[in-house]
Design an enzyme around this catalytic site. Structure first.
Site, PDB file in Angstrom:
ATOM      1  N   PHE A 125     -11.374  -0.282  -4.737  1.00  0.00           N
ATOM      2  CA  PHE A 125     -10.740  -1.202  -3.802  1.00  0.00           C
ATOM      3  C   PHE A 125     -11.036  -0.678  -2.391  1.00  0.00           C
ATOM      4  O   PHE A 125     -10.902   0.519  -2.130  1.00  0.00           O
ATOM      5  CB  PHE A 125      -9.232  -1.218  -4.077  1.00  0.00           C
ATOM      6  CG  PHE A 125      -8.503  -2.289  -3.339  1.00  0.00           C
ATOM      7  CD1 PHE A 125      -8.473  -3.590  -3.828  1.00  0.00           C
ATOM      8  CD2 PHE A 125      -7.842  -2.001  -2.162  1.00  0.00           C
ATOM      9  CE1 PHE A 125      -7.799  -4.586  -3.136  1.00  0.00           C
ATOM     10  CE2 PHE A 125      -7.164  -3.000  -1.469  1.00  0.00           C
ATOM     11  CZ  PHE A 125      -7.142  -4.296  -1.950  1.00  0.00           C
ATOM     12  N   ASP A 198      -5.379   6.038  -8.715  1.00  0.00           N
ATOM     13  CA  ASP A 198      -4.775   4.865  -8.078  1.00  0.00           C
ATOM     14  C   ASP A 198      -4.355   3.922  -9.210  1.00  0.00           C
ATOM     15  O   ASP A 198      -5.203   3.437  -9.968  1.00  0.00           O
ATOM     16  CB  ASP A 198      -5.805   4.207  -7.147  1.00  0.00           C
ATOM     17  CG  ASP A 198      -5.220   3.011  -6.404  1.00  0.00           C
ATOM     18  OD1 ASP A 198      -4.338   2.335  -6.971  1.00  0.00           O
ATOM     19  OD2 ASP A 198      -5.660   2.743  -5.274  1.00  0.00           O
ATOM     20  N   TYR A 223       4.124  -4.242  -5.851  1.00  0.00           N
ATOM     21  CA  TYR A 223       4.225  -5.707  -5.703  1.00  0.00           C
ATOM     22  C   TYR A 223       3.309  -6.461  -6.659  1.00  0.00           C
ATOM     23  O   TYR A 223       3.303  -7.674  -6.667  1.00  0.00           O
ATOM     24  CB  TYR A 223       3.961  -6.137  -4.259  1.00  0.00           C
ATOM     25  CG  TYR A 223       2.678  -5.612  -3.647  1.00  0.00           C
ATOM     26  CD1 TYR A 223       1.453  -6.176  -3.968  1.00  0.00           C
ATOM     27  CD2 TYR A 223       2.697  -4.541  -2.754  1.00  0.00           C
ATOM     28  CE1 TYR A 223       0.283  -5.684  -3.418  1.00  0.00           C
ATOM     29  CE2 TYR A 223       1.528  -4.052  -2.194  1.00  0.00           C
ATOM     30  CZ  TYR A 223       0.327  -4.623  -2.538  1.00  0.00           C
ATOM     31  OH  TYR A 223      -0.833  -4.136  -2.002  1.00  0.00           O
ATOM     32  N   LYS A 224       2.521  -5.750  -7.458  1.00  0.00           N
ATOM     33  CA  LYS A 224       1.648  -6.429  -8.426  1.00  0.00           C
ATOM     34  C   LYS A 224       2.412  -6.577  -9.739  1.00  0.00           C
ATOM     35  O   LYS A 224       3.397  -7.290  -9.784  1.00  0.00           O
ATOM     36  CB  LYS A 224       0.328  -5.670  -8.538  1.00  0.00           C
ATOM     37  CG  LYS A 224      -0.465  -5.762  -7.220  1.00  0.00           C
ATOM     38  CD  LYS A 224      -1.732  -4.922  -7.175  1.00  0.00           C
ATOM     39  CE  LYS A 224      -2.428  -5.099  -5.831  1.00  0.00           C
ATOM     40  NZ  LYS A 224      -3.442  -4.072  -5.571  1.00  0.00           N
ATOM     41  N   ARG A 368     -10.876 -14.170 -11.145  1.00  0.00           N
ATOM     42  CA  ARG A 368     -10.036 -13.134 -11.748  1.00  0.00           C
ATOM     43  C   ARG A 368      -8.745 -13.755 -12.273  1.00  0.00           C
ATOM     44  O   ARG A 368      -8.082 -14.508 -11.565  1.00  0.00           O
ATOM     45  CB  ARG A 368      -9.731 -12.133 -10.634  1.00  0.00           C
ATOM     46  CG  ARG A 368      -9.303 -10.778 -11.057  1.00  0.00           C
ATOM     47  CD  ARG A 368      -9.286  -9.858  -9.857  1.00  0.00           C
ATOM     48  NE  ARG A 368      -8.253 -10.220  -8.890  1.00  0.00           N
ATOM     49  CZ  ARG A 368      -7.591  -9.346  -8.147  1.00  0.00           C
ATOM     50  NH1 ARG A 368      -7.864  -8.053  -8.248  1.00  0.00           N
ATOM     51  NH2 ARG A 368      -6.697  -9.736  -7.275  1.00  0.00           N
TER      52      ARG A 368
HETATM   53  C1  LIG Z   1      -3.709  -3.656  -4.243  1.00  0.00           C
HETATM   54  C2  LIG Z   1      -4.413  -2.361  -4.097  1.00  0.00           C
HETATM   55  C3  LIG Z   1      -4.172  -1.542  -2.989  1.00  0.00           C
HETATM   56  C4  LIG Z   1      -3.274  -2.036  -1.902  1.00  0.00           C
HETATM   57  O1  LIG Z   1      -3.011  -1.147  -0.896  1.00  0.00           O
HETATM   58  P1  LIG Z   1      -1.880  -1.517   0.176  1.00  0.00           P
HETATM   59  O2  LIG Z   1      -1.813  -0.344   1.024  1.00  0.00           O
HETATM   60  O3  LIG Z   1      -0.642  -1.846  -0.596  1.00  0.00           O
HETATM   61  O4  LIG Z   1      -2.324  -2.756   0.895  1.00  0.00           O
HETATM   62  C5  LIG Z   1      -4.782  -0.296  -2.957  1.00  0.00           C
HETATM   63  N1  LIG Z   1      -5.605   0.120  -3.946  1.00  0.00           N
HETATM   64  C6  LIG Z   1      -5.876  -0.675  -5.021  1.00  0.00           C
HETATM   65  C7  LIG Z   1      -6.773  -0.182  -6.112  1.00  0.00           C
HETATM   66  C8  LIG Z   1      -5.294  -1.944  -5.112  1.00  0.00           C
HETATM   67  O5  LIG Z   1      -5.568  -2.714  -6.148  1.00  0.00           O
END
Ligand SMILES: *Cc1c(COP(=O)(O)O)cnc(C)c1O
Length: 409
Positions: A125, A198, A223-224, A368
């Site tokens: 990400f 992560d 939040y996911k 997705r």
């Molecule tokens: C959603 C996601 C993030 C989000 O990071 P934020 O700091 O909450 O915006 C980070 N890493 C991964 C792998 C994600 O899927």
């Protein structure tokens, strides 16, 4: 041939079926984007209202003590811990995943002062890649080494005595491909480096075993799949064995051993407290607190069984539609999502959203679909696959209104 009647029979036998009533979902929507923003738990509104009207409105400043506000980052960390295979005192809830990544990356580089390479996956990400870049600029001689997971053994080839830390997403956000956490952690340790996981796409999607795998650090958002609400606070994990020696550079007053001693010099709080920085956004903590109450009753093994059954069902129902599946077919390597490559994936997803089937799109060409086992049914999966077939066969996605892109895809 699988029929809708077969799906209804699976729903009738589903041990997690009762959880759907814990969520409010709009009529006519099949929500396949709980991997981006989880659905709203019914009890969340009442909990947030309670904090606003009573704890804030009436309790005012007294609520820091009387309503337990001060303890929420550690308290919610302990509630979240079992969902990621951590013990009490190993998780705190705070800040965003991006900020927490900064803290743990700096912490690992300090724990390995003779080593200056950060290994990661080029498909990570973007925020993970950006933060490794940002951190690299702060540590002399720090380099980033990106290794495609590709064939087995690729990662091993990238590990040597200069590698301080390996940062990987447990599940790939585009494809849903899972790393073998136990095997990778063992491999990284054999080369004397530390590992950061992560968990954004696995916390709340499947049982994560940080402790049993010997993981060093982890971060993730709530939040996911965890349904904490838009922008809800993230979490940090540090294995207990590191907690005495670890330090991180965002030394704010909430990470001080005695914040209300108002000492002019920083002294880190014992344990995970030192990963806290500043005053927590408490209204978001209230929403997360409500969703973690729901999670307290979830059997994670049953969650995984249902998640794999839903994704397997969707994969089977969409075979023959001419889509290129990019999610591993092998259950052990799959998170809780199904992704396809399609040259007009964005428009196809928009056409589906227009019919109430909400998935999302990730550039350049990935459609997705996330499967949150707590609020999806087998019949939902059947109906979503039927709608996808219809959109593809009818070509309704070619309508030009489906080509216009919003700021958030
Ligand atoms: C959603 C996601 C993030 C989000 O990071 P934020 O700091 O909450 O915006 C980070 N890493 C991964 C792998 C994600 O899927």
């Amino acid at each position: 041939m699988i029929t809708r009647t077969d799906c209804a029979a699976c729903d009738a036998a589903d041990p997690l079926a009762a959880f759907r009533a814990e969520f409010t979902l709009p009529e006519g929507v099949i929500y396949l984007d709980g991997n981006s923003l989880g659905a709203l738990p019914r009890r969340t509104s009442a909990r947030v209202r309670e904090m606003v009207e009573n704890e804030w409105g009436k309790g005012l400043i007294r609520s820091w003590n009387d309503a337990g506000w001060y303890d929420l980052p550690r308290g919610l960390g302990d509630r979240l811990a079992p969902l990621v295979g951590a013990g009490p005192g190993e998780v705190v809830v705070c800040d965003s995943t991006s900020v927490n990544l900064f803290k743990v990356l700096a912490a690992t580089l300090r724990l390995r002062p003779g080593r200056r390479i950060i290994v990661s996956d080029p498909g990570s990400f973007p925020t993970d890649l950006y933060v490794t870049e940002g951190i690299g600029g702060l540590f002399d001689g720090c380099e980033r080494r990106l290794v495609d997971p590709g064939p087995d053994g690729a990662l091993e080839g990238a590990l040597d005595g200069r590698v301080a830390v390996v940062l990987l997403s447990h599940a790939d956000y585009r494809t849903g491909r899972l790393y073998d956490m136990a095997a990778v952690t063992e491999l990284v340790h054999r080369h004397g480096a530390l590992v950061i996981w992560d968990l954004c796409h696995t916390a709340g999607a499947l049982p994560v075993e940080l402790g049993d795998c010997g993981a060093d650090f982890a971060v993730g958002c709530t939040y996911k799949y965890l349904n904490g609400g838009p922008g809800s606070p993230a979490f940090v994990y540090a294995a207990e064995r590191h907690q005495g020696s670890v330090s991180q550079p965002l030394t704010g007053w909430f990470g001080h051993a005695d914040p209300f001693g108002f000492d002019g010099e920083y002294a880190p709080a014992p344990g995970m407290g030192r990963f806290l920085v500043g005053t927590p956004p408490l209204l978001s903590f209230a929403a997360l607190q409500a969703s973690l109450e729901v999670w307290a009753g979830v059997d994670l093994r049953a969650l995984r069984v249902k998640s794999l059954a839903l994704t397997e069902l969707f994969i089977r129902l969409t075979e023959g539609m001419g889509l290129e599946l990019v999610t591993p077919r092998e259950p052990g390597r799959r998170g809780s999502q199904v992704s396809f490559r399609h040259p007009y994936g964005y428009a196809v997803v928009q056409a589906l959203i227009d019919r109430g089937i909400i998935g999302d799109f990730r550039t350049p060409d990935i459609m997705r679909f996330g499967f949150a086992p707590l609020y999806l049914t087998y019949c939902d999966v059947w109906d979503a696959a039927g709608a996808l077939a219809d959109v593809l066969n009818s070509g309704s996605w070619r309508d030009e209104r489906f080509a216009a892109r919003g700021a958030v895809t």
